[in-house]
Every structure is written in structure tokens, then in C-alpha cells.
Enzyme design. Structure first.
Site, PDB file in Angstrom:
ATOM      1  N   ALA A   1      56.801   3.187  59.026  1.00  0.00           N
ATOM      2  CA  ALA A   1      56.660   4.349  58.148  1.00  0.00           C
ATOM      3  C   ALA A   1      56.917   5.661  58.889  1.00  0.00           C
ATOM      4  CB  ALA A   1      55.252   4.363  57.554  1.00  0.00           C
TER       5      ALA A   1
ATOM      6  N   GLY B   1      54.745 -12.295  63.788  1.00  0.00           N
ATOM      7  CA  GLY B   1      55.096 -10.895  64.073  1.00  0.00           C
ATOM      8  C   GLY B   1      53.921 -10.006  63.684  1.00  0.00           C
TER       9      GLY B   1
ATOM     10  N   ALA C   1      55.697 -14.687  56.641  1.00  0.00           N
ATOM     11  CA  ALA C   1      55.800 -13.332  57.236  1.00  0.00           C
ATOM     12  C   ALA C   1      56.816 -13.403  58.357  1.00  0.00           C
ATOM     13  CB  ALA C   1      54.433 -12.888  57.751  1.00  0.00           C
TER      14      ALA C   1
ATOM     15  N   HIS D   1      35.247  13.035  79.297  1.00  0.00           N
ATOM     16  CA  HIS D   1      34.457  11.860  79.676  1.00  0.00           C
ATOM     17  C   HIS D   1      33.256  11.760  78.738  1.00  0.00           C
ATOM     18  CE1 HIS D   1      32.440   8.956  82.270  1.00  0.00           C
ATOM     19  NE2 HIS D   1      31.342   9.681  82.143  1.00  0.00           N
TER      20      HIS D   1
ATOM     21  N   GLY E   1      55.261 -17.237  60.897  1.00  0.00           N
ATOM     22  CA  GLY E   1      55.724 -15.974  61.480  1.00  0.00           C
ATOM     23  C   GLY E   1      54.577 -15.236  62.156  1.00  0.00           C
TER      24      GLY E   1
END
Ligand code: NAI
Length: 436
Positions: free
Chosen positions: A290, A158, A241, A414, A156
Site C-alpha cells: 500500500a 509468504g 495464499a 532510554h 503458501g
């Protein structure tokens, strides 16, 4: 009788509990494990702590201790906040037995004017042989067992797969990702996937995409097919996963709100088909994040207090905490095209951004998608340092419908990464002004 019974003490449940109790409602929160839920105890926070500390030659026991030194104060901070707000935290699993009743394992019955389901999600097992073999783990197991691996094989690619690959690869371990789809993190912009894949490969991770996993064999070893060829790779740990599932199994007894594949169905006020029962977060589907659950919890508490919610619940930004970070909000150009929305994009590559060069100069970009007629910002995709912070500015702009012209109004300091937003807006304006 309480005003509100909350089932699940993750970010969504805790946010709702605090807001409702501070507003004067009597609240009981049922949480059999630790408050903070997956995010704080088994997800976002521990993973990010590991991503921060993992490097070649790192001391693994110290890394595990550092993770705990971040998690523990956050958890006790939440416990203190709940106590101060007078939320009654019940350390027990709860079952909803009626529109206004909940039963805990010891048989106690609790009554509430409203019930909020914020039970979250669990790692989803794969329907392949070998899931129960020794050495096969999910993200909960891996985060509980912080040590080096000779070979970590991840099924997986992801968000969980790539973030945990990044931890173990950064610490110098051999890592392989086997992903079924044709690219990693396929729910994000294609160019984000490409950049991440390149960085993972540079970090020594082997990536197989478009791979079909047949089984996990004892050892463990994973047998899969890639580009017509069969491979069997041995590993000391196989991490599965491959997505998460809502934790709603066994939650209801004698009452059945409408569900879709385990996700509770809710209306625009997060009300289930039973009007006194609300649901939020991973348990209702959408992005399993979350910050989504937290925003939704806050909204439900406002509604129960009879107030107009101040917080919005969309768009939800997504972040991947690799190096560089990835972040995305709103629509990609491909998604706008698929919905027949006339859109153009403006891009700034980070190679000319002073701050990026100062910080190490990894490749990256800021890409913005604008509506061709209204010039409104539809979405943004970032691959750069601090992308997870920079996405907040773009989320504000998308949620307020700001245009390219309005995005040029602020003077950005900057040298910062944020200057790339100005440059990407200017590129977007050029594209908007180009004759078709
Ligand atoms: P995911 O849905 O993001 O990715 C699962 C991946 O596994 C997909 O790419 C899928 O194609 C692949 N897959 C499924 N079956 C497979 C098979 N048989 N063989 C090979 N690959 C297969 O789920 P993931 O990564 O488990 O994460 C779960 C949730 O947790 C997600 O919704 C994510 O948003 C959330 N999360 C968010 C984080 C963040 O925001 N930084 C970090 C970690 C998790």
C-alpha cells in the site's frame, strides 16, 4: 473533459486523487467496490485488526465486529476527504477505450486529459485441481468469514500466509502451512525467515517447506509431497495464499499499452507506452504494498500539477505483523554480496535491550548492512517489537545515504527498542574497522 480519470480507489488511486484535486485539477475516480481498496477493506487494515485482537478463547463475533469498527471509520474518513476535495467518485467498473477515454458499464463515455491506472491486484489462483471445491478460500474469502477453524491449512508461506496463520494460531486453532520454497517469506532476509519459523512452531503451527502441492481433494484435503513422502491432510478450510496477480485483465478495449505478464510497463515518471496513461501500485509490479502505491500516486499527481515531487518512491520497506514483528529495508548482506557490493553487517540481539525484557522478552535482533568503503547504510533487517515503526528510521537513513558515523549522531531515548539501532551501528563500525 476532466483533467484526470483515475481507475481504482485503493491507497494509490486515492492518494493521487486527493493530491491532484487539492492542487486544482478536476478528477473523477472510478471504483465499483469501496474506496480504500484491498488495503483498507480486504488486506492490511482488517488483518492487522485481527492480529491485534486474536487470542485463545476470544469471542469470534466480537473479533469480526472489532475488525469492522476499525475499517468502517477509516473508509468513511476517506470518502469524506474525497468529497471535501471535490473528487467525483463514480461507483462503476471502468474500461479504458482510448488514450483519453474511459467507458463505464452503463455505456457512458468519459474523457480525461490524463488517465491513471491504479487497479491493484487480485489473489492468484494455483494451476492445480480442486481450486473451486467448497472449503477452499483465498484471503478475501477468509477475511469475510471470521470464525474458528478446527484445521486451517494454508498453501503458501509468504506474507499473507504467515500473517493469517498467526491470527488463527493465536486464537488457538490448528494451523498448517505448506510452502513450495525452502523457507517461509523467502523474499526477506534468511535470518528473519528462521526466527519467524521458530515463533510459528512455538505457537503450534506445523510448517512444511520445500513441499510440492499436487491437488486439493474434496473434503477439502491437500495432497502434497514433502522430503520424498506423500501426505494428504484434511482441513475444514484450505487458504490459498500463493501470490497475487495484477488486476489488468479486461481493462483495455481498443488500446494496448505495453505490458509484461499482465503488469503495465512504465517509465521513471510512471507513464505507460501511451503518454497520457499513467500506472502505479500493484498494477506495475515490484513490491505489492500500500505505501508503495500511495507514494507513487502522490508523485504522479505532482507531475500532473507541473510540480517537482517531494516524495521518494524507493527504497520500499516491508513489514510482517507477527509477534515479534519483522521489517526490512534496502539490501540484505546476501543481496549485497550477490551484487558484488563490498558490505559488512552489525547486529544487536534484543536480549540485552531493557525495553524488550520489560515487554516480554521474545528473541529478536536489529541487523544493519553497511557499504565497506563508504560506510553508507545499505539496508536493515529487524525482528523485534515495533519493528514496523523502527524501520522508518532506517528507511530515512538508507534513502538519504547516511553513514554508520552519522547514524551514531542522534541520542536515542532510554528505555526503547530504538537503542538497539545504536548498538547495531556500533557493531557495524567494529566490523568496518576490522582489518581484512
Ligand atoms: P507472496 O508472493 O509473498 O508469497 C506467496 C508464497 O506462496 C511464496 O512463498 C511462494 O513460494 C508460495 N507458493 C506459490 N505457489 C505455491 C504452491 N503451489 N505450493 C506452495 N506454496 C506456493 O504472496 P502472498 O503472501 O500471497 O502476498 C501477496 C502480496 O501481498 C505480496 O506481494 C505481499 O507483499 C503483499 N502483502 C503484504 C503484507 C504486508 O506488508 N504486511 C501483508 C499481506 C500481503
Amino acid at each position: 473533459m476532466h483533467d484526470l480519470l483515475i481507475i481504482g480507489g485503493g491507497p494509490g488511486g486515492c492518494a493521487a486523487a486527493l493530491r491532484a484535486a487539492r492542487g486544482g485539477l478536476s478528477v473523477a475516480l472510478f471504483e465499483p467496490r469501496q474506496v480504500g481498496g484491498t488495503c483498507l477493506n480486504r488486506g492490511c487494515i482488517p488483518t492487522k485488526a485481527l492480529l491485534h485482537g486474536a487470542k485463545p478463547g476470544c469471542d469470534w463475533s466480537q473479533l469480526a465486529a472489532e475488525k469492522e469498527s476499525v475499517v468502517a471509520p477509516l473508509r468513511s474518513g476517506m470518502e469524506k476527504q474525497l468529497k471535501a476535495a471535490k473528487v467525483e467518485v463514480i461507483p462503476a467498473q471502468a474500461v479504458i477505450t482510448g488514450p483519453n477515454t474511459v467507458r463505464t458499464a452503463d455505456g457512458t463515455l468519459w474523457e480525461g486529459r490524463s488517465i491513471l491506472v491504479s487497479v491493484g491486484s487480485l489473489p492468484a489462483p494455483l494451476p492445480i485441481p480442486g481450486m473451486d471445491l467448497p472449503g477452499v478460500s483465498n484471503s478475501d474469502g477468509l477475511l469475510d468469514d471470521i470464525r474458528p477453524r478446527d484445521h486451517l491449512l494454508i498453501i503458501g508461506g509468504g506474507v499473507i500466509g504467515v500473517e493469517l496463520a498467526w491470527v488463527w494460531a493465536s486464537a488457538g486453532c490448528k494451523v498448517t502451512i505448506v510452502e513450495a520454497l525452502d523457507r517461509l517469506i523467502a523474499n526477506l532476509d534468511r535470518e528473519l525467515s528462521q526466527s519467524l519459523t521458530m515463533e510459528l512452531k512455538k505457537a503450534g503451527v506445523t510448517v512444511y517447506t520445500g513441499a510440492s502441492v499436487a491437488e486439493i481433494q474434496p473434503g477439502p484435503a491437500v495432497r502434497f509431497t514433502h522430503k520424498g513422502e506423500e501426505h494428504t491432510l484434511a482441513a475444514d478450510t484450505v487458504l490459498v495464499a500463493a501470490g497475487r496477480k495484477p488486476a489488468t485483465a479486461g481493462l483495455f478495449d481498443g488500446v494496448s499499452p505495453a505490458m509484461d505478464r499482465g503488469f503495465l510497463t512504465v517509465d521513471e515518471h510512471f507513464r505507460t507506452s501511451i503518454p497520457s496513461i499513467y500506472a502505479i501500485g500493484d498494477a506495475i509490479g515490484g513490491a505489492m504494498l500500500a505505501h508503495k502505491a500511495e507514494a507513487e500516486g502522490d508523485v504522479v499527481a505532482h507531475l500532473l500539477l507541473g510540480k517537482t515531487p517531494l516524495r521518494g518512491t524507493s527504497p520500499i520497506p516491508s513489514c510482517v505483523y507477527t509477534d515479534p514483528e519483522l521489517a526490512q529495508v534496502g539490501l540484505t548482506l546476501d543481496e549485497a554480496k550477490a551484487r558484488n557490493i563490498p558490505a559488512v553487517s552489525g547486529k544487536c540481539v534484543m536480549g540485552a535491550n531493557g525495553r524488550t525484557l520489560i515487554e516480554g522478552g521474545k528473541r529478536g535482533f536489529v541487523k544493519l548492512v553497511f557499504h565497506k568503503e563508504t560506510h553508507a547504510l545499505l539496508g536493515g533487517q529487524l525482528c523485534c517489537y515495533r519493528a514496523s515503526d523502527l524501520i522508518a528510521e532506517l528507511t530515512l537513513a538508507v534513502s538519504l545515504g547516511l553513514t554508520a558515523e552519522q547514524l551514531l549522531r542522534p541520542v536515542r531515548p532510554h528505555p526503547t527498542f530504538a537503542e538497539a539501532v545504536t548498538a547495531a551501528v556500533e557493531a557495524g563500525l567494529e566490523a568496518l574497522e576490522r582489518p581484512v
